[in-house]
Design a protein around this motif. Structure first.
Motif, PDB file in Angstrom:
ATOM      1  N   VAL A   1      14.937  -0.620   3.009  1.00  7.78           N
ATOM      2  CA  VAL A   1      13.714  -0.269   2.290  1.00  7.78           C
ATOM      3  C   VAL A   1      12.541  -0.226   3.272  1.00  7.78           C
ATOM      4  CG1 VAL A   1      12.044  -1.042   0.554  1.00  7.78           C
ATOM      5  CG2 VAL A   1      14.498  -1.138   0.059  1.00  7.78           C
ATOM      6  N   CYS A   2      12.478  -1.206   4.158  1.00  8.13           N
ATOM      7  CA  CYS A   2      11.406  -1.224   5.161  1.00  8.13           C
ATOM      8  C   CYS A   2      11.456   0.017   6.044  1.00  8.13           C
ATOM      9  CB  CYS A   2      11.516  -2.484   6.023  1.00  8.13           C
ATOM     10  SG  CYS A   2      11.200  -4.020   5.123  1.00  8.13           S
ATOM     11  N   ALA A   3      12.650   0.396   6.435  1.00  7.01           N
ATOM     12  CA  ALA A   3      12.802   1.589   7.275  1.00  7.01           C
ATOM     13  C   ALA A   3      12.344   2.837   6.525  1.00  7.01           C
ATOM     14  CB  ALA A   3      14.263   1.736   7.709  1.00  7.01           C
ATOM     15  N   ARG A   4      12.659   2.903   5.236  1.00  3.64           N
ATOM     16  CA  ARG A   4      12.269   4.062   4.447  1.00  3.64           C
ATOM     17  C   ARG A   4      10.756   4.123   4.273  1.00  3.64           C
ATOM     18  NH1 ARG A   4      12.747   9.130   3.902  1.00  3.64           N
ATOM     19  NH2 ARG A   4      12.409   9.949   1.790  1.00  3.64           N
ATOM     20  N   VAL A   5      10.129   2.993   4.093  1.00  2.78           N
ATOM     21  CA  VAL A   5       8.669   2.949   3.978  1.00  2.78           C
ATOM     22  C   VAL A   5       8.018   3.536   5.226  1.00  2.78           C
ATOM     23  CG1 VAL A   5       6.681   1.383   3.956  1.00  2.78           C
ATOM     24  CG2 VAL A   5       8.546   1.053   2.325  1.00  2.78           C
ATOM     25  N   LEU A   6       8.551   3.166   6.387  1.00  2.00           N
ATOM     26  CA  LEU A   6       8.002   3.693   7.646  1.00  2.00           C
ATOM     27  C   LEU A   6       8.284   5.185   7.793  1.00  2.00           C
ATOM     28  CD1 LEU A   6       8.867   0.751  10.078  1.00  2.00           C
ATOM     29  CD2 LEU A   6       6.655   1.305   9.037  1.00  2.00           C
TER      30      LEU A   6
ATOM     31  N   THR B   1      -6.854  -6.189   5.435  1.00  2.00           N
ATOM     32  CA  THR B   1      -5.398  -6.074   5.482  1.00  2.00           C
ATOM     33  C   THR B   1      -4.810  -6.372   4.108  1.00  2.00           C
ATOM     34  OG1 THR B   1      -5.298  -6.720   7.814  1.00  2.00           O
ATOM     35  CG2 THR B   1      -3.263  -6.929   6.538  1.00  2.00           C
ATOM     36  N   LEU B   2      -4.090  -5.396   3.569  1.00  2.00           N
ATOM     37  CA  LEU B   2      -3.418  -5.528   2.278  1.00  2.00           C
ATOM     38  C   LEU B   2      -1.918  -5.595   2.511  1.00  2.00           C
ATOM     39  CD1 LEU B   2      -3.252  -5.390  -0.872  1.00  2.00           C
ATOM     40  CD2 LEU B   2      -3.275  -2.887  -0.630  1.00  2.00           C
ATOM     41  N   VAL B   3      -1.273  -6.643   1.978  1.00  2.00           N
ATOM     42  CA  VAL B   3       0.172  -6.784   2.074  1.00  2.00           C
ATOM     43  C   VAL B   3       0.771  -6.554   0.690  1.00  2.00           C
ATOM     44  CG1 VAL B   3       2.082  -8.379   2.491  1.00  2.00           C
ATOM     45  CG2 VAL B   3       0.136  -8.336   4.057  1.00  2.00           C
ATOM     46  N   VAL B   4       1.659  -5.587   0.593  1.00  2.00           N
ATOM     47  CA  VAL B   4       2.355  -5.280  -0.656  1.00  2.00           C
ATOM     48  C   VAL B   4       3.777  -5.799  -0.535  1.00  2.00           C
ATOM     49  CG1 VAL B   4       3.242  -3.439  -2.134  1.00  2.00           C
ATOM     50  CG2 VAL B   4       0.928  -3.277  -1.188  1.00  2.00           C
ATOM     51  N   VAL B   5       4.103  -6.777  -1.364  1.00  2.00           N
ATOM     52  CA  VAL B   5       5.436  -7.389  -1.343  1.00  2.00           C
ATOM     53  C   VAL B   5       6.276  -6.726  -2.430  1.00  2.00           C
ATOM     54  CG1 VAL B   5       6.750  -9.533  -1.504  1.00  2.00           C
ATOM     55  CG2 VAL B   5       4.418  -9.567  -0.587  1.00  2.00           C
ATOM     56  N   GLY B   6       7.229  -5.893  -1.999  1.00  2.00           N
ATOM     57  CA  GLY B   6       8.051  -5.153  -2.940  1.00  2.00           C
ATOM     58  C   GLY B   6       7.546  -3.727  -3.111  1.00  2.00           C
ATOM     59  N   PRO B   7       7.787  -2.845  -2.137  1.00  2.00           N
ATOM     60  CA  PRO B   7       7.277  -1.477  -2.204  1.00  2.00           C
ATOM     61  C   PRO B   7       8.150  -0.559  -3.061  1.00  2.00           C
ATOM     62  CG  PRO B   7       8.404  -1.802  -0.133  1.00  2.00           C
ATOM     63  CD  PRO B   7       8.438  -3.131  -0.841  1.00  2.00           C
ATOM     64  N   GLY B   8       8.300  -0.930  -4.350  1.00  2.00           N
ATOM     65  CA  GLY B   8       9.022  -0.084  -5.296  1.00  2.00           C
ATOM     66  C   GLY B   8       8.079   0.937  -5.903  1.00  2.00           C
ATOM     67  N   LEU B   9       8.304   1.284  -7.161  1.00  2.00           N
ATOM     68  CA  LEU B   9       7.480   2.304  -7.819  1.00  2.00           C
ATOM     69  C   LEU B   9       5.997   1.943  -7.777  1.00  2.00           C
ATOM     70  CD1 LEU B   9       6.975   4.777  -9.634  1.00  2.00           C
ATOM     71  CD2 LEU B   9       7.486   3.305 -11.592  1.00  2.00           C
ATOM     72  N   ILE B  10       5.648   0.742  -8.263  1.00  2.00           N
ATOM     73  CA  ILE B  10       4.240   0.343  -8.311  1.00  2.00           C
ATOM     74  C   ILE B  10       3.705   0.078  -6.910  1.00  2.00           C
ATOM     75  CG2 ILE B  10       2.600  -1.363  -9.172  1.00  2.00           C
ATOM     76  CD1 ILE B  10       3.701   0.445 -11.350  1.00  2.00           C
ATOM     77  N   GLY B  11       4.432  -0.714  -6.136  1.00  2.00           N
ATOM     78  CA  GLY B  11       3.964  -1.071  -4.797  1.00  2.00           C
ATOM     79  C   GLY B  11       3.798   0.137  -3.891  1.00  2.00           C
ATOM     80  N   SER B  12       4.751   1.050  -3.914  1.00  2.00           N
ATOM     81  CA  SER B  12       4.649   2.216  -3.039  1.00  2.00           C
ATOM     82  C   SER B  12       3.576   3.182  -3.541  1.00  2.00           C
ATOM     83  CB  SER B  12       5.998   2.931  -2.909  1.00  2.00           C
ATOM     84  OG  SER B  12       6.376   3.571  -4.104  1.00  2.00           O
ATOM     85  N   SER B  13       3.286   3.168  -4.843  1.00  2.00           N
ATOM     86  CA  SER B  13       2.197   4.002  -5.363  1.00  2.00           C
ATOM     87  C   SER B  13       0.849   3.467  -4.887  1.00  2.00           C
ATOM     88  CB  SER B  13       2.247   4.052  -6.889  1.00  2.00           C
ATOM     89  OG  SER B  13       3.400   4.734  -7.346  1.00  2.00           O
ATOM     90  N   VAL B  14       0.702   2.147  -4.863  1.00  2.00           N
ATOM     91  CA  VAL B  14      -0.525   1.546  -4.318  1.00  2.00           C
ATOM     92  C   VAL B  14      -0.669   1.917  -2.844  1.00  2.00           C
ATOM     93  CG1 VAL B  14      -1.675  -0.625  -3.739  1.00  2.00           C
ATOM     94  CG2 VAL B  14      -0.582  -0.357  -5.976  1.00  2.00           C
TER      95      VAL B  14
END
Length: 299
Positions: free
Chosen positions: A48-53, A12-25
């Motif tokens: 932001v959480c809703a957009r990630v989903l 399980t990987l948790v990315v805190v802050g899914p911006g440019l770098i986080g969302s690329s990972v």
């Protein structure tokens, strides 16, 4: 028949802050399936959480960072460098023993010092800095191949375990990055000249153009040539992120700015006195650096 895919680096990987770098990972992890079995994104903004989903780049997205990191085998902090200390103080106590903490901060002395008070002996910490990016931000800005053939600088500390270091090395290698290790202080001096100073100059030049009187300013914007356009691309970067970087790396940045100002004054003298040889030498050295970047797959 053997599985064609290598085992994941973390369950399980948790990315805190899914911006440019986080969302690329996250995109890389979703696309290739070899970073983690389960992906959780954490952000304090529910939109932001809703957009990630909506983008489908994480299995879960939540504003409850404490609950998320309690499940993590690796927590990657992708927040602005000025927020690293506060975020670590909130989340590290909730991490399970043996989970790996890492970050992607663009400065390393300030970040490691800010995180240090929250560190635990049973949570290995591997500081990292993927040197890749664009002028865009937010979860929509991420790219699957953002780190391809780009450097990721690792700055392990004395307490960093060999196992955790190897796990983070594997993670970034699978993201497509090339790796190099150095001390946090050396990292900050290198990044001051190759990243932080160019951004400072870009913001400043755009500010100079914006301060020009009426008609001249209008013509600058209408007739902008490629050189000025390149500066505006850099200057479009996130202001809060770069404010934090400039302040966090102030000593190294001011040193490099001072050296640049001396060189700029020398070029001004050469132009004033018609020293053609000096001018040509500087231009040729710039061409050689550009050639080296292309050969090194960094341009």
């Amino acid at each position: 028949m053997a599985d064609a895919h290598p085992p994941v680096v973390f369950d399980t990987l948790v990315v805190v802050g899914p911006g440019l770098i986080g969302s690329s990972v996250l995109r890389r992890a979703k696309t290739y399936g070899n970073l983690a079995r389960r992906l959780i994104a954490v952000d304090n903004n529910p939109d932001v959480c809703a957009r990630v989903l909506e983008l489908g780049i994480a299995d879960e997205a939540t504003t409850n960072g404490v609950a998320a990191v309690a499940q993590a085998d690796c927590v990657m902090l992708c927040v602005p460098v000025g927020a690293m200390g506060a975020v670590a103080a909130q989340l590290v106590p909730a991490m399970k023993p043996g989970a790996v903490l890492t970050d992607v901060g663009s400065t390393k002395v300030s970040v490691t010092e800010a995180i240090a008070p929250s560190l635990r002996a049973d949570v290995p910490y591997v500081p990292a800095h993927p040197m890749a990016g664009t002028e865009f931000s937010g979860p929509d800005a991420g790219l699957v191949d953002l780190f391809e053939n780009r450097w990721c600088l690792l700055t392990p500390l004395e307490a960093t375990t060999a196992e955790a270091l190897q796990q983070i090395r594997t993670l970034w290698t699978r993201c497509g990055a090339r790796l190099r290790e150095m001390t946090p202080a050396h990292h900050d001096r290198v990044c001051a000249i190759v990243s932080h100073l160019p951004h400072l100059l870009a913001f400043t030049i755009c500010g100079t153009a914006d301060d020009l009187a009426g008609e001249t300013r209008s013509e600058v914007l209408d007739l902008a040539a490629s050189g000025f356009r390149d500066f505006t691309r850099i200057a479009a970067s996130d202001p809060i992120m770069w404010r934090d970087i400039f302040l966090a790396n102030r000593e190294a940045l001011l040193e490099m700015l001072g050296r640049f100002m001396e060189d700029a004054q020398a070029m001004a003298r050469a132009i004033r006195w018609g020293d053609a040889d000096y001018i040509v030498n500087k231009i040729e050295r710039g061409r050689e650096i550009r050639k080296s970047l292309i050969e090194n797959r960094q341009a």
